[in-house]
Design a protein around this motif. Structure first.
Motif, PDB file in Angstrom:
ATOM      1  N   HIS A  99       0.831  -1.194   0.000  1.00 49.15           N
ATOM      2  CA  HIS A  99       0.000   0.000   0.000  1.00 49.15           C
ATOM      3  C   HIS A  99       0.866   1.245   0.000  1.00 49.15           C
ATOM      4  O   HIS A  99       2.022   1.223   0.406  1.00 49.15           O
ATOM      5  N   GLU A 100       0.300   2.340  -0.436  1.00 56.79           N
ATOM      6  CA  GLU A 100       1.033   3.606  -0.464  1.00 56.79           C
ATOM      7  C   GLU A 100       1.584   3.909   0.914  1.00 56.79           C
ATOM      8  O   GLU A 100       0.876   3.855   1.909  1.00 56.79           O
ATOM      9  N   GLY A 101       2.877   4.223   0.975  1.00 60.56           N
ATOM     10  CA  GLY A 101       3.511   4.559   2.235  1.00 60.56           C
ATOM     11  C   GLY A 101       3.927   3.348   3.044  1.00 60.56           C
ATOM     12  O   GLY A 101       4.590   3.470   4.051  1.00 60.56           O
ATOM     13  N   GLU A 102       3.562   2.131   2.606  1.00 57.25           N
ATOM     14  CA  GLU A 102       3.854   0.945   3.402  1.00 57.25           C
ATOM     15  C   GLU A 102       4.937   0.088   2.794  1.00 57.25           C
ATOM     16  O   GLU A 102       5.363  -0.872   3.400  1.00 57.25           O
ATOM     17  N   GLY A 103       5.395   0.321   1.613  1.00 54.50           N
ATOM     18  CA  GLY A 103       6.381  -0.588   1.062  1.00 54.50           C
ATOM     19  C   GLY A 103       7.332   0.091   0.128  1.00 54.50           C
ATOM     20  O   GLY A 103       7.069   0.184  -1.060  1.00 54.50           O
ATOM     21  N   LYS A 104       8.454   0.554   0.632  1.00 52.21           N
ATOM     22  CA  LYS A 104       9.437   1.206  -0.213  1.00 52.21           C
ATOM     23  C   LYS A 104      10.492   0.198  -0.668  1.00 52.21           C
ATOM     24  O   LYS A 104      11.589   0.559  -1.050  1.00 52.21           O
ATOM     25  N   MET A 105      10.157  -1.090  -0.603  1.00 57.66           N
ATOM     26  CA  MET A 105      11.106  -2.115  -0.945  1.00 57.66           C
ATOM     27  C   MET A 105      11.038  -2.432  -2.437  1.00 57.66           C
ATOM     28  O   MET A 105       9.982  -2.650  -2.983  1.00 57.66           O
ATOM     29  N   SER A 106      12.156  -2.479  -3.091  1.00 57.32           N
ATOM     30  CA  SER A 106      12.211  -2.812  -4.514  1.00 57.32           C
ATOM     31  C   SER A 106      12.204  -4.326  -4.692  1.00 57.32           C
ATOM     32  O   SER A 106      12.343  -5.083  -3.733  1.00 57.32           O
ATOM     33  N   GLU A 107      12.073  -4.774  -5.959  1.00 63.18           N
ATOM     34  CA  GLU A 107      12.130  -6.201  -6.229  1.00 63.18           C
ATOM     35  C   GLU A 107      13.477  -6.763  -5.815  1.00 63.18           C
ATOM     36  O   GLU A 107      13.574  -7.892  -5.325  1.00 63.18           O
ATOM     37  N   GLU A 108      14.533  -5.967  -5.985  1.00 64.26           N
ATOM     38  CA  GLU A 108      15.874  -6.434  -5.654  1.00 64.26           C
ATOM     39  C   GLU A 108      16.013  -6.697  -4.156  1.00 64.26           C
ATOM     40  O   GLU A 108      16.828  -7.512  -3.740  1.00 64.26           O
ATOM     41  N   SER A 109      15.241  -5.994  -3.347  1.00 65.86           N
ATOM     42  CA  SER A 109      15.377  -6.144  -1.900  1.00 65.86           C
ATOM     43  C   SER A 109      14.288  -7.017  -1.300  1.00 65.86           C
ATOM     44  O   SER A 109      14.083  -7.015  -0.097  1.00 65.86           O
ATOM     45  N   SER A 110      13.585  -7.796  -2.142  1.00 69.71           N
ATOM     46  CA  SER A 110      12.450  -8.571  -1.654  1.00 69.71           C
ATOM     47  C   SER A 110      12.868  -9.593  -0.608  1.00 69.71           C
ATOM     48  O   SER A 110      12.066  -9.975   0.237  1.00 69.71           O
ATOM     49  N   GLY A 111      14.130 -10.053  -0.663  1.00 74.60           N
ATOM     50  CA  GLY A 111      14.613 -10.974   0.347  1.00 74.60           C
ATOM     51  C   GLY A 111      14.989 -10.280   1.636  1.00 74.60           C
ATOM     52  O   GLY A 111      15.242 -10.932   2.650  1.00 74.60           O
ATOM     53  N   ARG A 112      15.085  -8.950   1.603  1.00 79.60           N
ATOM     54  CA  ARG A 112      15.395  -8.140   2.783  1.00 79.60           C
ATOM     55  C   ARG A 112      14.368  -7.026   2.857  1.00 79.60           C
ATOM     56  O   ARG A 112      14.644  -5.871   2.547  1.00 79.60           O
ATOM     57  N   PRO A 113      13.160  -7.364   3.274  1.00 82.55           N
ATOM     58  CA  PRO A 113      12.030  -6.449   3.151  1.00 82.55           C
ATOM     59  C   PRO A 113      12.126  -5.189   3.987  1.00 82.55           C
ATOM     60  O   PRO A 113      11.371  -4.250   3.764  1.00 82.55           O
ATOM     61  N   PHE A 114      13.020  -5.171   4.965  1.00 80.25           N
ATOM     62  CA  PHE A 114      13.140  -3.979   5.792  1.00 80.25           C
ATOM     63  C   PHE A 114      14.264  -3.071   5.325  1.00 80.25           C
ATOM     64  O   PHE A 114      14.616  -2.104   6.018  1.00 80.25           O
ATOM     65  N   ALA A 115      14.833  -3.361   4.143  1.00 80.22           N
ATOM     66  CA  ALA A 115      15.892  -2.502   3.596  1.00 80.22           C
ATOM     67  C   ALA A 115      15.357  -1.082   3.451  1.00 80.22           C
ATOM     68  O   ALA A 115      14.242  -0.857   2.975  1.00 80.22           O
ATOM     69  N   GLY A 116      16.134  -0.114   3.884  1.00 79.12           N
ATOM     70  CA  GLY A 116      15.717   1.273   3.829  1.00 79.12           C
ATOM     71  C   GLY A 116      14.994   1.730   5.080  1.00 79.12           C
ATOM     72  O   GLY A 116      14.728   2.918   5.241  1.00 79.12           O
ATOM     73  N   ARG A 117      14.686   0.784   5.981  1.00 81.35           N
ATOM     74  CA  ARG A 117      14.047   1.114   7.240  1.00 81.35           C
ATOM     75  C   ARG A 117      15.092   1.211   8.353  1.00 81.35           C
ATOM     76  O   ARG A 117      16.186   0.656   8.248  1.00 81.35           O
ATOM     77  N   THR A 118      14.706   1.888   9.428  1.00 80.54           N
ATOM     78  CA  THR A 118      15.553   1.958  10.623  1.00 80.54           C
ATOM     79  C   THR A 118      14.734   1.523  11.818  1.00 80.54           C
ATOM     80  O   THR A 118      13.622   2.012  12.036  1.00 80.54           O
ATOM     81  N   ALA A 119      15.289   0.598  12.594  1.00 83.31           N
ATOM     82  CA  ALA A 119      14.620   0.092  13.789  1.00 83.31           C
ATOM     83  C   ALA A 119      15.428   0.465  15.028  1.00 83.31           C
ATOM     84  O   ALA A 119      16.640   0.265  15.071  1.00 83.31           O
ATOM     85  N   LEU A 120      14.745   1.011  16.024  1.00 85.91           N
ATOM     86  CA  LEU A 120      15.360   1.338  17.308  1.00 85.91           C
ATOM     87  C   LEU A 120      14.749   0.434  18.364  1.00 85.91           C
ATOM     88  O   LEU A 120      13.531   0.403  18.531  1.00 85.91           O
ATOM     89  N   ILE A 121      15.611  -0.304  19.064  1.00 85.82           N
ATOM     90  CA  ILE A 121      15.133  -1.266  20.067  1.00 85.82           C
ATOM     91  C   ILE A 121      15.798  -0.928  21.388  1.00 85.82           C
ATOM     92  O   ILE A 121      17.025  -1.007  21.521  1.00 85.82           O
TER      93      ILE A 121
END
Length: 276
Positions: free
Chosen positions: A15-37
């Motif tokens: 959906h719009e705003g929910e998936g900035k992942m390209s086909e190349e990064s489909s195996g790493r779906p969180f590429a381009g995201r940042t997680a703080l734990i």
């Protein structure tokens, strides 16, 4: 005709705003995201951070005192091919939390996923809880989640996407004696998730809570007198007949990041040990 299989970590819809992942990064779906734990130098927090790193997210590793521990986890994450930022910060200090989020945004451009994981569990009879102890636990176990959400939500709003996850506990819903302050906090973070979910869902942001059951972690056993004989007897009381692993909680976090239509919910990850 059967529907095509969906990869474990891939979102079912883009959906719009929910998936900035390209086909190349489909195996790493969180590429381009940042997680703080928060509290990610060991145990559940470490497992969550490494799960997101395996999915391609850059990670912010947080601890309060042990710099060597968060540096080790950061190195493990970077070995998975992502960037990692270890930050010592006391999450009970709102200024320190804001500074940590500011540093994350300066380094990575924002924070997309925030997991509030820090918890101090003390075993104290109700009338023995001092005002100072009550305030300490409320601040570290409940207020810290508010401080983190308050700091990251403007960044998530700007991107029209975000995930907030609070790590609660079974004792917020099946009360353990002599833990009134922690019981209050563990129930409170779920209420906080629901409030955030209602107010910020319009911005593509979800907020959910995970309540772990009995998980095999390094802990201060003096605060767990109900485990006087270790985990042994408890295993027979759990329907799946095993103690939980930290990766069980990490897997639940991954699910909630992918599940854009799940918000304001409580997910018990406890092997059936308490069916709520």
């Amino acid at each position: 005709m059967a529907s095509p299989a969906i990869p474990l970590y891939a979102p079912a819809h883009n959906h719009e705003g929910e998936g900035k992942m390209s086909e190349e990064s489909s195996g790493r779906p969180f590429a381009g995201r940042t997680a703080l734990i928060t509290g990610s130098g060991q145990n559940i927090g470490r497992a969550i951070a490494l799960a997101f790193a395996r999915g391609g997210a850059n990670v912010v590793i947080n601890g309060h005192r042990n710099k060597e521990a968060i540096d080790r986890v950061a190195a493990e994450a970077e070995a998975l091919g992502v960037r990692a930022l270890p930050i010592l910060a006391d999450v009970a200090d709102p200024g320190a939390v804001q500074a940590m989020v500011d540093k994350a945004a300066e380094t990575f451009g924002g924070v997309d996923i925030a997991v509030s994981n820090v918890s101090v569990r003390l075993h104290t009879k109700f009338l023995d809880i001092s005002i100072e102890e009550w305030q300490r636990i409320i601040n570290s176990n409940l207020s810290a989640s508010f401080y983190l959400a308050r700091a990251v939500l403007p960044l998530m709003q700007a991107r029209n996407w975000g995930r907030i996850i609070h790590i609660s506990g079974k004792d917020g819903f099946a009360v353990i004696p002599n833990r009134a302050h922690n019981v209050t906090c563990k129930a409170g973070v779920f209420a906080l998730s629901k409030a955030i979910a209602v107010e910020f869902g319009q911005f593509g942001i979800t907020a959910n809570t995970i309540a772990p059951g009995v998980i095999d972690t390094t802990r201060d056993w003096t605060q767990y007198p109900h485990f006087a004989n270790g985990y042994g007897e408890r295993i027979e009381e759990i329907p799946v007949r095993r103690i939980g692993h930290v990766d069980d909680i990490a897997d639940a976090c991954v699910y909630l990041v992918n599940a854009g239509f799940v918000t304001g919910q409580l997910l018990h990850v406890n092997g059936g040990d308490g069916l709520f």
